[in-house]
Design an enzyme around this catalytic site. Structure first.
Site, PDB file in Angstrom:
ATOM      1  N   HIS A 259      11.132  43.955  37.427  1.00  0.00           N
ATOM      2  CA  HIS A 259      11.603  45.380  37.297  1.00  0.00           C
ATOM      3  C   HIS A 259      10.341  45.931  38.694  1.00  0.00           C
ATOM      4  O   HIS A 259       9.466  45.494  38.353  1.00  0.00           O
ATOM      5  CB  HIS A 259      10.912  46.452  36.076  1.00  0.00           C
ATOM      6  CG  HIS A 259      10.467  47.263  36.329  1.00  0.00           C
ATOM      7  ND1 HIS A 259      12.005  48.143  36.153  1.00  0.00           N
ATOM      8  CD2 HIS A 259       9.851  48.682  36.418  1.00  0.00           C
ATOM      9  CE1 HIS A 259      12.034  49.579  36.512  1.00  0.00           C
ATOM     10  NE2 HIS A 259      10.501  49.591  36.490  1.00  0.00           N
ATOM     11  N   ASP A 261      10.029  48.926  40.915  1.00  0.00           N
ATOM     12  CA  ASP A 261      10.269  50.532  41.269  1.00  0.00           C
ATOM     13  C   ASP A 261      10.393  51.004  42.679  1.00  0.00           C
ATOM     14  O   ASP A 261       9.809  51.074  43.284  1.00  0.00           O
ATOM     15  CB  ASP A 261       8.876  51.151  40.758  1.00  0.00           C
ATOM     16  CG  ASP A 261       8.384  51.132  39.415  1.00  0.00           C
ATOM     17  OD1 ASP A 261       9.449  51.940  38.703  1.00  0.00           O
ATOM     18  OD2 ASP A 261       6.809  50.838  38.831  1.00  0.00           O
ATOM     19  N   ASP A 371      12.361  51.672  32.163  1.00  0.00           N
ATOM     20  CA  ASP A 371      11.030  52.189  32.142  1.00  0.00           C
ATOM     21  C   ASP A 371      10.928  53.389  32.212  1.00  0.00           C
ATOM     22  O   ASP A 371      10.283  54.287  33.388  1.00  0.00           O
ATOM     23  CB  ASP A 371      10.446  51.581  33.710  1.00  0.00           C
ATOM     24  CG  ASP A 371       8.874  51.528  33.445  1.00  0.00           C
ATOM     25  OD1 ASP A 371       7.956  52.563  32.679  1.00  0.00           O
ATOM     26  OD2 ASP A 371       8.299  52.051  34.966  1.00  0.00           O
ATOM     27  N   HIS A 576      12.779  57.215  38.526  1.00  0.00           N
ATOM     28  CA  HIS A 576      11.925  58.241  37.353  1.00  0.00           C
ATOM     29  C   HIS A 576      10.715  57.584  38.072  1.00  0.00           C
ATOM     30  O   HIS A 576      10.029  58.642  37.499  1.00  0.00           O
ATOM     31  CB  HIS A 576      12.143  56.995  36.426  1.00  0.00           C
ATOM     32  CG  HIS A 576      11.687  55.404  36.402  1.00  0.00           C
ATOM     33  ND1 HIS A 576      12.621  54.376  36.269  1.00  0.00           N
ATOM     34  CD2 HIS A 576      10.505  55.269  36.325  1.00  0.00           C
ATOM     35  CE1 HIS A 576      12.016  53.420  36.583  1.00  0.00           C
ATOM     36  NE2 HIS A 576      10.428  53.946  36.236  1.00  0.00           N
TER      37      HIS A 576
END
Length: 1039
Positions: A259, A261, A371, A576
């Site tokens: 993952h 970001d 997430d 996000h």
């Protein structure tokens, strides 16, 4: 032979732990033998740069001698190292590693290509030069290591989420060649797993003792100094792991994942390098482990790597063909699940799915959003419209109050669309392959008995890193071992296929998936929120006007490439951790500059489309008044006069069309409605009245009365005051920019104004207004103009705040003379109800919720709606409507929300239901002002409307050109049912339509979706909150 000693659980366990410890007894234990002979690198040199240079440019710089122990920095700089190696002759036949440790994130370059990421935090501290040094292999080579001056999770000062420490320095603590002992590594993996089984299954489990005794026996037979003893120990482990489980064992689908970001505690530009470091490492693992599958989301990140690292990207495409690199998610980025508009969510999939199809030959079949901070009830319909029926996330495991009752279930959205959802029961997307995690995945699963399959996402995440060979070795060893679930290296497709085969047993969850945490993200960084709402509007307007220009003008070229670029910027900002405001200052500044780009380019495109729409003869400049909404509007508009002044005019513009501006010199025609009256009393209070509503303000600007004139019905609760600003202490437990806690409500302090500050602004007629100043605190102040226009059903509050606070939360409250156990909030393509009481823990966990342009509290026959132009945080408790305005968190951005803010909210009392009273179009009108655009020549005298609808329940949300270049004269229309009703609706158009056909959100024709055109009208049928898209093929305009 000595009799076996009576075994003591704890001493045996600790004996094995010390045998594999990286801290204790490394002079004589097994861990100390992982690396054998070592030698320093032949030569080390470096240079520092504030830029993120391309490899070709970096290697041409002047490098200076460097040494292990050197420090470099500061944060966000890059240190390039040239590493020259000479491998000793004596190491022939051995596995040789470059061991490298620094607290920055490293990337190894070899022969001009990236080959391996190196991060201490991601447990990647060596690069395999050769797994077996051959006689003819070169002994000397030169590598480059590009070290970013930041860690995996940025460079927070003192804590992870603190603002970055810009003076931080980084250190190179190890750089040497060493022989790696693969046989020791395998034994260490086995012993650690046996320890994990012993601890995880506990002292009352037979298999646990077998694991501990096996490990103890391995320590007995294995002499770290004598490699010839290793095979005997290995055989003991193999015998244990070879004892298989039964057929009923739960199956764990282990998938590599990383993952990343797209921006968070580091800037966008660093994410590009994080992708390269993480994915090239995953590639090495794919080469070494043919059964390893790596799931990768976010088209934007892949596009960045394609542009910056073409060689790496070509390898990713090759491994995608082999089925080992699996693109997932279908979206441009992993966006926030609450704040983006419905249309923006559709565009995430439209841009993402088209990218995956073009670059990897197929679209994604699962939505992947591990997430984000909650999930809109319209996502199932949007997913299905984009060819997706499966969804993976895990964030609801973060719920503060209630445990979500499922891990595998069907999710039914607002319109009844259903998708299959899986939450990995280990409650993480960053597993490391430990026995503890494997056991938790089974014990934690809320759907035992209903399904026998679970996902297990392994690899360091958030800041990248990804899987390691050790994780893979653990998971492979645990493949099928008695006492544990079955573990298989798998893919998202295999997991969901298995879940689908069991799906008749699964439960259904209806409505939104609300995260009971991070509710501060609806309000943090108000400027980002405002930029998001404004830019969604600008792109809507540009697409509509460009579509109309395309239909009307043969010369007009639809700006498809520019619009794609601007949409992708907006979608990027909807990541996000960006639109939510939970990012560092550098990211917020980048986001604001993206919005500025969209505004400036968008306005240029608007002017070009307006010019093409009214391409008359050149002459004195006129003004074109454009209405971009699908209903007729009569509104007061401020129009420019010669000499730079402005004057108010009442204009009527047809739906999705234009009218010419009234000439400022001519007298206005007699007003069809009652003009606005403004009266100031001797005590300083002011009343505004337009014959529809009457607004009474006390001398400090608070609302004492709001009356619906026709019925005389009062909207403000008896003895209460509306437009009451309130300040709360806002100190969460940890996640500063993210969280507002329930206890903040206990610190409510009304902000009291000074009588005598209220003054009349506009004196009536077309517009009446009053304005006042309010000192919020010694450091913050507010000014507000309360505006009532002729014929307008709502009163507007234009607000300017100078905000300089720490850990305070500003809201505005309206106590209503309305009683209802639930309030209604607008979401994407619709609305939903939430409770106004705290009966259950599920109710009070929603003390702060999100909404888009309006919320409404209604009882039978009457209600009060609160509209806004840029806010998302809201709540209705009892009969008090509250709009969240500003926060002041200090991490990860110390400057978040500081400074000047402008926003507007509006209050609309209504009779009957909010649907029948027109709350929905009123909120649209507030957010989509009429446009006064300069026309190149005299503006057309006639009014013109492109589209109109027969039913107020249906909204025509979007008009754009179809994506495929072969359809240059094809428009896409997106409409939705907004009232929550079954309805038939006629769409009327004045455009020259040749053919009309229904399509999905990816603009693929529905084979049975042909729509007959009768008298320039199309009939459409909707169920509640249904979103429909159609293609209109136009006749090209005559030259």
């Amino acid at each position: 032979m000595a009799a076996p000693a009576l075994k003591h659980w704890r001493t045996t366990l600790e004996r094995v732990e010390k045998f594999v410890s990286p801290v204790y007894f490394t002079d004589c234990n097994l861990r100390g033998r992982l690396f054998g002979d070592s030698c320093p690198v032949a030569s080390l040199s470096s240079f520092l740069t504030p830029e993120r240079l391309a490899y070709q440019e970096a290697v041409q710089q002047d490098f200076s001698p460097a040494h292990v122990g050197d420090t470099f920095g500061p944060t966000w700089w890059t240190c390039w190292f040239r590493v020259e190696l000479n491998i000793p002759e004596a190491w022939v036949g051995q596995e040789v590693h470059l061991c490298w440790e620094s607290d920055g994130e490293g990337l190894v370059w070899r022969d001009g290509e990236p080959v391996q990421g190196l991060t201490k935090e991601g447990e990647k501290t060596s690069y395999v030069l050769t797994d077996k040094l051959g006689e003819g292999d070169p002994r000397s080579l030169t590598l480059y290591v590009e070290v970013a001056c930041n860690g995996l999770l940025g460079a927070g000062k003192g804590s992870m989420i603190a603002a970055p420490d810009l003076e931080k320095t980084f250190r190179l603590s190890r750089a040497e060649l060493a022989v790696f002992h693969q046989d020791v590594h395998k034994l260490l993996v086995d012993l650690e797993l046996l320890l994990g089984i012993a601890k995880g299954l506990g002292e009352d489990n037979q298999r646990s003792f077998q694991a501990l005794y096996t490990a103890n026996q391995m320590v007995n037979v294995c002499d770290p100094a004598q490699p010839e003893t290793y095979p005997v120990a290995q055989a003991l482990a193999s015998r244990f792991f070879g004892q298989c489980g039964g057929e009923s064992q739960h199956t764990i689908h282990a998938m590599g994942h990383c993952h990343i970001d797209t921006a968070w505690l580091w800037p966008f530009k660093e994410t590009v390098r994080k992708c390269a470091r993480s994915w090239v490492t995953a590639l090495r693992l794919m080469e070494q482990n043919a059964e390893f599958i790596f799931a990768c989301s976010q088209a934007q990140q892949l596009e960045w790597v394609k542009n910056r690292y073409p060689g790496l990207y070509a390898q990713l495409q090759e491994f995608a063909c082999r089925g080992q690199f699996v693109p997932v998610g279908g979206t441009w980025v992993e966006m926030d699940g609450n704040l983006p508009s419905g249309e923006a969510m559709v565009r995430q999939f439209l841009q993402g799915q088209n990218f995956f199809l073009q670059e990897f030959g197929k679209m994604c079949s699962e939505f992947w959003l591990p997430d984000t901070f909650g999930y809109s009830a319209q996502l199932p319909q949007i997913m299905r419209g984009c060819g997706i029926t499966r969804f993976l996330t895990q964030k609801l495991s973060w719920n503060l109050v209630n445990s979500f009752p499922h891990h595998s279930f069907f999710w039914e959205g607002l319109d009844g669309s259903r998708v299959l959802v899986h939450f990995p029961p280990g409650d993480s997307y960053g597993m490391q392959g430990s026995v503890e995690e494997v056991l938790k995945t089974v014990t934690n699963n809320r759907d035992k008995g209903r399904t026998n399959h679970s996902a297990f996402l392994f690899g360091f995440g958030d800041g990248g890193g990804g899987p390691t060979q050790t994780m893979l070795d653990r998971l492979k060893r645990l493949g099928n071992t008695d006492g544990l679930p079955r573990v298989q290296l798998s893919s998202p497709g295999q997991l969901f296929k298995a879940l689908e085969s069991d799906s008749e047993q699964l439960c259904t969850w209806v409505g939104e998936l609300f995260l009971e945490l991070h509710n501060g993200t609806y309000t943090t960084h108000a400027q980002i929120k405002k930029g998001n709402r404004e830019c969604e509007r600008i792109l809507h307007d540009v697409e509509l006007l460009s579509s109309l220009a395309l239909a009307r003008s043969a010369q007009f070229l639809y700006p498809a490439a520019q619009l794609q670029h601007l949409w992708r910027l907006l979608l990027l900002n909807q990541f996000h951790d960006v639109v939510t405001g939970s990012c560092i200052q550098l990211v917020a500044e980048d986001a604001m500059s993206h919005y500025e780009d969209i505004r400036s380019h968008g306005n240029t495109l608007l002017s070009a489309a307006a010019a093409a729409l009214c391409a008359g003869e050149p002459g004195p400049e006129g003004l074109l008044i454009v209405n971009t909404l699908p209903w007729k509007r009569t509104e007061v508009l401020s129009l420019p006069k010669p000499g730079g002044a402005h004057c108010l005019a009442l204009v009527t513009v047809p739906s999705m069309g234009y009218a010419s501006a009234p000439t400022p010199t001519l007298p206005q025609p007699l007003l069809p409605q009652q003009p606005v009256f403004v009266v100031q009393e001797t005590d300083g209070s002011v009343t505004l009245d337009n014959g529809i509503i009457r607004v009474s303000l006390d001398p400090t600007g608070r609302l004492t009365s709001l009356v619906l004139v026709a019925s005389g019905r009062e909207a403000i609760a008896e003895g209460a005051l509306g437009n009451q600003f309130v300040l709360f202490d806002d100190v969460p437990l940890y996640w500063d920019a993210w969280d507002v806690m329930d206890y903040h409500l206990e610190t409510r302090k009304p902000v009291l104004g000074q009588p005598g500050t209220l003054a009349v602004g506009s004196e009536g007629g077309l517009r009446g207004s009053a304005w006042f100043l309010l000192q919020i605190s010694p450091n913050s102040r507010l000014s507000q103009e309360v505006v009532l226009d002729i014929g307008c059903p709502y009163v507007r509050f234009h607000t300017e705040v100078h905000w300089n606070e720490a850990h305070k939360f500003l809201k505005v409250e309206f106590p209503a003379r309305v009683r209802s156990p639930q309030a209604t909030y607008e979401i994407q393509f619709g609305h939903l109800q939430r409770p106004t009481h705290y009966n259950t823990s599920w109710d009070w966990a929603r003390f702060e919720v999100w909404a888009h342009r309006w919320m409404d509290l209604s009882e039978h026959g009457f209600g009060l709606a609160l509209l806004n132009d840029s806010k998302y945080g809201a709540s209705v408790q009892g009969s008090v409507l509250s709009l969240s305005l500003l926060r002041a968190p200090k991490a990860p951005d110390t400057t978040a929300d500081m400074g000047r803010h402008e926003f507007t909210y509006a209050l609309m009392p209504h009779k009957g239901s909010f649907q029948d009273a027109g709350v929905i179009p009123a909120a649209y009108n507030l957010n989509f002002p009429l446009l006064a655009l300069p026309a190149p020549g005299p503006a057309p005298a006639a009014t013109w409307s492109a589209f109109s609808l027969s039913s107020p329940a249906v909204v025509l949300e979007t008009v754009k050109q179809a994506e495929t270049s072969s359809q240059s004269h094809t428009l896409v229309l997106r409409l939705y049912e907004a009232h929550g009703s079954h309805v038939d609706c006629w769409l009327h158009t004045s455009l020259p339509v040749q053919e009309a056909v229904l399509c999905d959100f990816l603009e693929r024709r529905d084979p049975a979706g042909h729509l007959p055109l009768q008298d320039a009208r199309l009939k459409l049928t909707f169920s509640p909150f249904q979103v429909r898209s159609l293609l209109l093929v136009l006749q090209p305009p005559p030259n």
